[in-house]
Design an enzyme around this catalytic site. Structure first.
Site, short mmCIF file in Angstrom:
data_model
loop_
_atom_site.label_atom_id
_atom_site.label_comp_id
_atom_site.label_asym_id
_atom_site.label_seq_id
_atom_site.Cartn_x
_atom_site.Cartn_y
_atom_site.Cartn_z
N GLU A 269 67.65 -14.21 -60.12
CA GLU A 269 68.45 -14.57 -58.94
C GLU A 269 68.56 -16.09 -58.96
O GLU A 269 67.61 -16.79 -58.62
CB GLU A 269 67.78 -14.08 -57.66
CG GLU A 269 67.63 -12.56 -57.57
CD GLU A 269 68.95 -11.83 -57.45
OE1 GLU A 269 70.00 -12.47 -57.20
OE2 GLU A 269 68.95 -10.60 -57.63
N CYS A 303 70.91 -20.74 -51.47
CA CYS A 303 71.76 -20.37 -52.61
C CYS A 303 73.08 -19.78 -52.13
O CYS A 303 74.06 -19.74 -52.87
CB CYS A 303 71.04 -19.37 -53.50
SG CYS A 303 70.47 -17.93 -52.60
#
Ligand code: NAD
Length: 497
Positions: A269, A303
């Site tokens: 990720e 993010c």
């Protein structure tokens, strides 16, 4: 085994902890709270004040090898346990996490800086993965294949992959751990986790609660200290069968290469560079609210943060005026103070990066409408900032910003804005604001992102597959897909009359 309690000279705010044993400074290996053999520690500091919060065990490759040994030993019995028994233990962990929410949130705010309400929200989010996977582990069904060979019976089952290495970042120190750990544990895997050295205390507090919940020794290990040595060992050891990493694309690439010789399953990720595309048919008030939330949550250190805001020309000027007004009212300060919306950045590097991106954008013709410099609250605070007319080749339009700086640009044409939005190596999330139903579907299909959010910002949660495409990652976390990553398919073919 030695218990460790916070020393009184530590940060004043630690007095607010209801349970002082939640502040753990030793690593957790094979059910033991473990110090470095020569007592080496590193300091965790509050980014809001610079004050020390704790001194944590500074471990390396040797202790990681001990943790992998422990996880390998514990694997046999944990994997063999009935899924509902594992679920009962995980459910207890979930209950304990929710019961300790205030302490966990306080620890997170002290080490990470995010506003206390955001920390509470992250604890709810973190806990939700434990609850979800406690249940999902019971449903890891596979298949009975219709045979193509006469007399053969074909069974496919899902087996726990083995020992899992988990590496987490500092921006979501609790949720990134449970999103991985709960899935791996529910599948029957044992884990060795390494939290970021900026925020190890949240992971250690979760380990304390895991121990209280009855997760057996060796099943859940947390190794704090030297990232390259600890994670290097996890990558190199053939007994670690999967590596689940959340962090920057740069480090993700490095770890993928380090894992290649031992052929591990990789869940990555990584970074993002989200476009937010606002069409002229949008309601201006909602568009501004969406932009505030998509850009400024977690003080922009996210993010999923909207890094490029494209606004269709007819509403561009009105949007900029309304957005600037709201930005100017965002309350900046230490996350511990009620009502604060923007906390400090994590470190000086992050502040310098914002300054460089702003300077670069201004040199290339952008205008700063509000903010633009460090905030008076302290060295790591930055004013919520709005840049407009930012050209596509500016650094801020290409690199993650990770701070409270919004970059706005104008667009005239749907196809062109899709091309510009997709022109990046990242592919984590994209946001669209429009009232046109046909366009929602067109944009949803055309945007090259793992996740597309239309007319809202909050889209994550345990039931959905979270993850990116291109350089934003490999695999998905959350949902049933997130647990399957920690399993291998086993095919059994038998002849029985
Ligand atoms: P980072 O890559 O610097 O560090 C992440 C983890 O890797 C930490 O535990 C760190 O200790 C470890 N690490 C760092 N350098 C290493 C090395 N050379 N060898 C081995 N391990 C190493 O990332 P960060 O600064 O902690 O977090 C911010 C990044 O994480 C951003 O890029 C952000 O987009 C990304 N992120 C992604 C998601 C997602 O779900 N896609 C979620 C949160 C954060």
């Amino acid at each position: 085994m030695s218990a460790h309690f916070a020393r009184p000279e530590h940060h004043d705010m630690l007095d607010r902890l209801q349970d002082r044993r939640m502040l753990r400074e030793l690593a957790y290996i094979d059910g033991h709270w473990t110090a470095h053999s020569t007592g080496q520690t590193f300091e965790v500091r509050d980014p809001a004040t610079g004050l020390p919060v704790a001194r944590v065990a500074h471990l390396g490759a040797d202790e990681t090898a001990d943790a992998i040994d422990a996880a390998s030993r514990a694997l046999t019995s944990w994997r063999a346990m009935l899924p509902q028994h594992r679920a009962n233990i995980l459910r207890k962990w979930y209950d304990l996490v929710l019961a300790a929410k205030e302490d966990l949130a306080l620890i997170m705010t002290l080490e990470q800086g995010k506003p206390l309400d955001e920390s509470r929200g992250e604890i709810d989010y973190a806990a939700s993965f434990i609850e979800f996977y406690a249940e999902e582990g019971k449903r890891l069904n596979a298949e009975n294949v219709t045979s193509h060979l006469p007399g053969a019976h074909m069974l496919v089952s899902r087996e726990a992959i083995g020992v899992v290495g988990i590496v987490t970042p500092w921006n979501f120190p609790s949720a990134m751990l449970t999103r991985k750990a709960a899935a791996a544990l529910a599948a029957g895997c044992t884990i060795v986790a390494h939290p970021s050295s900026e925020t190890p205390l949240s992971a250690l507090a979760l380990a304390e609660l895991a121990e209280r919940a009855g997760i057996p020794a060796g099943v859940f290990n947390v190794v704090t200290g030297k990232a390259a040595a600890i994670v290097g060992k996890l990558c190199e050891d053939p007994r670690v069968r999967a590596l689940s990493f959340t962090g920057s694309t740069e480090v993700g690439r490095l770890l993928a290469a380090q894992c290649a010789p031992t052929m591990k399953n990789l869940i990555m990720e990584l970074g993002g560079h989200a476009p937010l595309i606002i069409f002229a048919d949008s309601d201006l008030g909602s568009a501004v609210d969406i932009a505030i939330s998509a850009k400024f949550a977690t003080s922009g250190q996210d993010c999923l943060a909207a890094n490029r805001i494209y606004v269709e020309r007819p509403i561009h000027d009105a949007f900029v005026a309304a957005f600037a007004e709201k930005i100017a009212f965002l309350k900046v300060g230490p996350g511990i103070i009620d009502g604060v919306e923007i906390g400090p950045l994590m470190h000086e590097r992050a502040v310098k990066k914002l300054e460089e991106q702003i300077e670069d954008a201004l040199e290339r013709g952008a205008t700063c409408v509000t903010g633009g410099q460090r905030h008076a609250s302290g060295p790591l605070f930055f004013e919520p900032t709005l840049l407009v007319n930012v050209p596509d080749d500016a650094l801020i339009m290409r690199e993650e910003t990770f701070g409270p700086v919004a970059a706005v640009t104008v667009f005239d044409d749907e196809n062109d804005v899709v091309r510009r939005a997709n022109d990046t190596e990242y592919g984590l999330v994209a946001y669209v604001v429009t009232r046109d139903g046909q366009r929602m579907l067109r944009m949803g299909r055309a945007l090259e992102y793992g996740m597309v959010a239309i007319n809202r910002v909050k889209i994550t949660g345990a039931p959905i597959p979270f993850g990116g495409i291109k350089q934003s990652g490999l695999g998905r976390e959350g949902s049933r897909h997130g647990i399957e990553a920690f399993t291998e398919l086993k095919y059994l073919c038998l002849e029985a009359s």
